[in-house]
Design a protein around this motif. Structure first.
Motif, PDB file in Angstrom:
ATOM      1  N   TYR A 249       0.838  -1.198   0.000  1.00 17.87           N
ATOM      2  CA  TYR A 249       0.000   0.000   0.000  1.00 17.87           C
ATOM      3  C   TYR A 249       0.876   1.252   0.000  1.00 17.87           C
ATOM      4  CZ  TYR A 249      -4.312  -2.587   0.718  1.00 17.87           C
ATOM      5  OH  TYR A 249      -5.395  -3.417   0.554  1.00 17.87           O
ATOM      6  N   LEU A 250       1.941   1.207   0.772  1.00 18.88           N
ATOM      7  CA  LEU A 250       2.870   2.340   0.792  1.00 18.88           C
ATOM      8  C   LEU A 250       3.476   2.574  -0.592  1.00 18.88           C
ATOM      9  CD1 LEU A 250       4.672   1.647   4.182  1.00 18.88           C
ATOM     10  CD2 LEU A 250       2.958   3.422   3.708  1.00 18.88           C
ATOM     11  N   LEU A 251       3.810   1.491  -1.280  1.00 19.86           N
ATOM     12  CA  LEU A 251       4.355   1.598  -2.634  1.00 19.86           C
ATOM     13  C   LEU A 251       3.345   2.262  -3.570  1.00 19.86           C
ATOM     14  CD1 LEU A 251       6.524   0.938  -4.786  1.00 19.86           C
ATOM     15  CD2 LEU A 251       5.353  -1.247  -5.102  1.00 19.86           C
ATOM     16  N   GLU A 252       2.101   1.830  -3.524  1.00 16.01           N
ATOM     17  CA  GLU A 252       1.089   2.405  -4.420  1.00 16.01           C
ATOM     18  C   GLU A 252       0.751   3.852  -4.058  1.00 16.01           C
ATOM     19  OE1 GLU A 252       0.326   1.261  -7.293  1.00 16.01           O
ATOM     20  OE2 GLU A 252       1.469  -0.557  -6.877  1.00 16.01           O
ATOM     21  N   LEU A 253       0.762   4.163  -2.773  1.00 15.22           N
ATOM     22  CA  LEU A 253       0.552   5.568  -2.388  1.00 15.22           C
ATOM     23  C   LEU A 253       1.708   6.435  -2.878  1.00 15.22           C
ATOM     24  CD1 LEU A 253      -0.831   5.013   1.208  1.00 15.22           C
ATOM     25  CD2 LEU A 253      -2.091   6.022  -0.726  1.00 15.22           C
ATOM     26  N   GLY A 254       2.918   5.902  -2.830  1.00  8.48           N
ATOM     27  CA  GLY A 254       4.076   6.623  -3.364  1.00  8.48           C
ATOM     28  C   GLY A 254       3.968   6.806  -4.864  1.00  8.48           C
ATOM     29  N   ARG A 255       3.531   5.767  -5.575  1.00  9.12           N
ATOM     30  CA  ARG A 255       3.351   5.859  -7.029  1.00  9.12           C
ATOM     31  C   ARG A 255       2.289   6.908  -7.360  1.00  9.12           C
ATOM     32  NH1 ARG A 255       4.805   1.606  -9.841  1.00  9.12           N
ATOM     33  NH2 ARG A 255       4.038   0.149  -8.246  1.00  9.12           N
ATOM     34  N   MET A 256       1.184   6.890  -6.587  1.00  7.49           N
ATOM     35  CA  MET A 256       0.115   7.864  -6.800  1.00  7.49           C
ATOM     36  C   MET A 256       0.646   9.279  -6.611  1.00  7.49           C
ATOM     37  SD  MET A 256      -3.372   8.438  -4.590  1.00  7.49           S
ATOM     38  CE  MET A 256      -2.461   9.294  -3.306  1.00  7.49           C
ATOM     39  N   THR A 257       1.423   9.486  -5.561  1.00  8.37           N
ATOM     40  CA  THR A 257       1.963  10.810  -5.261  1.00  8.37           C
ATOM     41  C   THR A 257       2.932  11.278  -6.332  1.00  8.37           C
ATOM     42  OG1 THR A 257       1.678  10.411  -2.896  1.00  8.37           O
ATOM     43  CG2 THR A 257       3.217  12.149  -3.523  1.00  8.37           C
ATOM     44  N   ALA A 258       3.812  10.390  -6.779  1.00  7.52           N
ATOM     45  CA  ALA A 258       4.779  10.758  -7.820  1.00  7.52           C
ATOM     46  C   ALA A 258       4.064  11.068  -9.136  1.00  7.52           C
ATOM     47  CB  ALA A 258       5.799   9.634  -8.010  1.00  7.52           C
ATOM     48  N   THR A 259       3.036  10.306  -9.441  1.00  5.42           N
ATOM     49  CA  THR A 259       2.263  10.539 -10.661  1.00  5.42           C
ATOM     50  C   THR A 259       1.508  11.856 -10.561  1.00  5.42           C
ATOM     51  OG1 THR A 259       2.060   8.151 -10.916  1.00  5.42           O
ATOM     52  CG2 THR A 259       0.558   9.495 -12.204  1.00  5.42           C
ATOM     53  N   TRP A 260       1.011  12.157  -9.376  1.00  3.32           N
ATOM     54  CA  TRP A 260       0.283  13.410  -9.147  1.00  3.32           C
ATOM     55  C   TRP A 260       1.185  14.618  -9.401  1.00  3.32           C
ATOM     56  CZ3 TRP A 260      -4.477  15.028  -8.885  1.00  3.32           C
ATOM     57  CH2 TRP A 260      -4.730  16.314  -8.403  1.00  3.32           C
ATOM     58  N   THR A 261       2.419  14.563  -8.946  1.00  7.99           N
ATOM     59  CA  THR A 261       3.311  15.710  -9.148  1.00  7.99           C
ATOM     60  C   THR A 261       3.560  15.950 -10.629  1.00  7.99           C
ATOM     61  OG1 THR A 261       5.329  14.386  -8.894  1.00  7.99           O
ATOM     62  CG2 THR A 261       4.441  15.430  -6.902  1.00  7.99           C
ATOM     63  N   ARG A 262       3.566  14.880 -11.414  1.00  8.26           N
ATOM     64  CA  ARG A 262       3.721  15.035 -12.871  1.00  8.26           C
ATOM     65  C   ARG A 262       2.492  15.702 -13.477  1.00  8.26           C
ATOM     66  NH1 ARG A 262       7.969  12.247 -15.207  1.00  8.26           N
ATOM     67  NH2 ARG A 262       6.799  11.996 -17.145  1.00  8.26           N
ATOM     68  N   LEU A 263       1.302  15.362 -12.971  1.00  2.20           N
ATOM     69  CA  LEU A 263       0.081  16.024 -13.440  1.00  2.20           C
ATOM     70  C   LEU A 263       0.121  17.506 -13.087  1.00  2.20           C
ATOM     71  CD1 LEU A 263      -2.782  16.043 -14.660  1.00  2.20           C
ATOM     72  CD2 LEU A 263      -3.634  15.359 -12.406  1.00  2.20           C
ATOM     73  N   GLU A 264       0.539  17.825 -11.868  1.00  2.00           N
ATOM     74  CA  GLU A 264       0.636  19.230 -11.472  1.00  2.00           C
ATOM     75  C   GLU A 264       1.593  19.998 -12.377  1.00  2.00           C
ATOM     76  OE1 GLU A 264      -0.110  20.331  -7.034  1.00  2.00           O
ATOM     77  OE2 GLU A 264       1.468  18.817  -7.118  1.00  2.00           O
ATOM     78  N   PHE A 265       2.740  19.410 -12.657  1.00  2.00           N
ATOM     79  CA  PHE A 265       3.707  20.052 -13.542  1.00  2.00           C
ATOM     80  C   PHE A 265       3.105  20.233 -14.932  1.00  2.00           C
ATOM     81  CE2 PHE A 265       6.972  19.879 -16.794  1.00  2.00           C
ATOM     82  CZ  PHE A 265       7.803  20.919 -16.395  1.00  2.00           C
TER      83      PHE A 265
ATOM     84  N   SER B  78     -13.562  17.743 -21.431  1.00  2.00           N
ATOM     85  CA  SER B  78     -13.284  16.337 -21.155  1.00  2.00           C
ATOM     86  C   SER B  78     -12.030  16.195 -20.291  1.00  2.00           C
ATOM     87  CB  SER B  78     -13.119  15.600 -22.485  1.00  2.00           C
ATOM     88  OG  SER B  78     -12.371  14.449 -22.349  1.00  2.00           O
ATOM     89  N   VAL B  79     -11.016  16.968 -20.615  1.00  2.00           N
ATOM     90  CA  VAL B  79      -9.771  16.949 -19.839  1.00  2.00           C
ATOM     91  C   VAL B  79     -10.033  17.470 -18.428  1.00  2.00           C
ATOM     92  CG1 VAL B  79      -7.434  17.894 -19.669  1.00  2.00           C
ATOM     93  CG2 VAL B  79      -8.325  17.143 -21.891  1.00  2.00           C
ATOM     94  N   LEU B  80     -10.826  18.520 -18.332  1.00  2.00           N
ATOM     95  CA  LEU B  80     -11.167  19.098 -17.029  1.00  2.00           C
ATOM     96  C   LEU B  80     -11.889  18.073 -16.153  1.00  2.00           C
ATOM     97  CD1 LEU B  80     -11.105  21.709 -15.342  1.00  2.00           C
ATOM     98  CD2 LEU B  80     -13.282  22.330 -16.409  1.00  2.00           C
ATOM     99  N   THR B  81     -12.801  17.318 -16.737  1.00  2.00           N
ATOM    100  CA  THR B  81     -13.512  16.273 -15.996  1.00  2.00           C
ATOM    101  C   THR B  81     -12.539  15.218 -15.478  1.00  2.00           C
ATOM    102  OG1 THR B  81     -15.533  16.634 -17.263  1.00  2.00           O
ATOM    103  CG2 THR B  81     -15.299  14.485 -16.188  1.00  2.00           C
ATOM    104  N   LYS B  82     -11.580  14.836 -16.314  1.00  2.00           N
ATOM    105  CA  LYS B  82     -10.575  13.855 -15.893  1.00  2.00           C
ATOM    106  C   LYS B  82      -9.710  14.410 -14.761  1.00  2.00           C
ATOM    107  CE  LYS B  82     -10.293  11.452 -20.284  1.00  2.00           C
ATOM    108  NZ  LYS B  82      -9.474  11.116 -21.441  1.00  2.00           N
ATOM    109  N   ILE B  83      -9.317  15.666 -14.864  1.00  2.00           N
ATOM    110  CA  ILE B  83      -8.500  16.284 -13.815  1.00  2.00           C
ATOM    111  C   ILE B  83      -9.258  16.298 -12.491  1.00  2.00           C
ATOM    112  CG2 ILE B  83      -7.492  18.468 -13.016  1.00  2.00           C
ATOM    113  CD1 ILE B  83      -6.778  19.035 -15.984  1.00  2.00           C
ATOM    114  N   LYS B  84     -10.514  16.701 -12.530  1.00  2.00           N
ATOM    115  CA  LYS B  84     -11.306  16.782 -11.298  1.00  2.00           C
ATOM    116  C   LYS B  84     -11.531  15.405 -10.681  1.00  2.00           C
ATOM    117  CE  LYS B  84     -13.548  21.183 -12.202  1.00  2.00           C
ATOM    118  NZ  LYS B  84     -14.822  21.893 -12.395  1.00  2.00           N
TER     119      LYS B  84
END
Length: 167
Positions: free
Chosen positions: A16-32, A86-92
């Motif tokens: 679970y820690l691994l997947e939460l880390g993956r989620m967080t790292a992926t999220w930072t890429r979305l923010e960028f 459509s992109v906005l819906t995915k982001i939200k």
């Protein structure tokens, strides 16, 4: 145990820690990616740091609103922005899923069940423990990836087009 050594499966199982880390790292890429798209929509060169400075302290929701307003304003003259809703819906959707795990307590009951405890105080105080599974977190990561791909597709379509914000 040394200060920088941590027991396995603490505070929740390592997978679970691994997947939460993956989620967080992926999220930072979305923010960028969102920051990059906003800067391009505003007409800035990809190497110009002014939009980075302008949005450094804006929260994600504020940046989403800027993105939506720019696309809404510009789509009449730039057909390639027609997909922005459509992109906005995915982001939200990605944001909602990510916030569920990033802003609530995740615990184990010791028997192998993992819970996220949802706490709200909108009008009244509510605590709702919810059993979660590894695939729930993976699903959120997949939504984040889909939102990032949507943003990428939107900006790739606009790369060769003059995105004058005034038009």
């Amino acid at each position: 145990m040394e200060r920088l050594e941590f027991a396995s499966d603490q505070p929740i199982p390592d997978e679970y820690l691994l997947e939460l880390g993956r989620m967080t790292a992926t999220w930072t890429r979305l923010e960028f990616g969102l920051n990059f798209v906003i800067s391009r929509l505003m007409g800035f060169d990809r190497y110009d740091v002014r939009p980075v400075i302008a949005f450094a302290h804006a929260n994600f929701q504020q940046r989403v609103e800027v993105f939506a307003a720019l696309c809404d304003r510009m789509q009449a003259n730039h057909s390639q922005l027609a997909l922005y809703q459509s992109v906005l819906t995915k982001i939200k959707g990605a944001q909602k899923g990510r916030n569920k795990y990033a802003h609530n307590v995740i615990t184990s009951d010791g028997s192998g069940k993992i819970f996220v405890t949802l706490i709200t105080a909108k009008g009244s105080f509510k605590i709702k423990p919810e059993t979660i599974y590894l695939n729930d977190i993976k699903e959120v990561t997949a939504k984040i990836v889909e939102a990032a791909h949507g943003l990428n597709s939107l900006i790739v379509q606009t790369q060769e087009v003059d995105l004058d914000p005034e038009s």
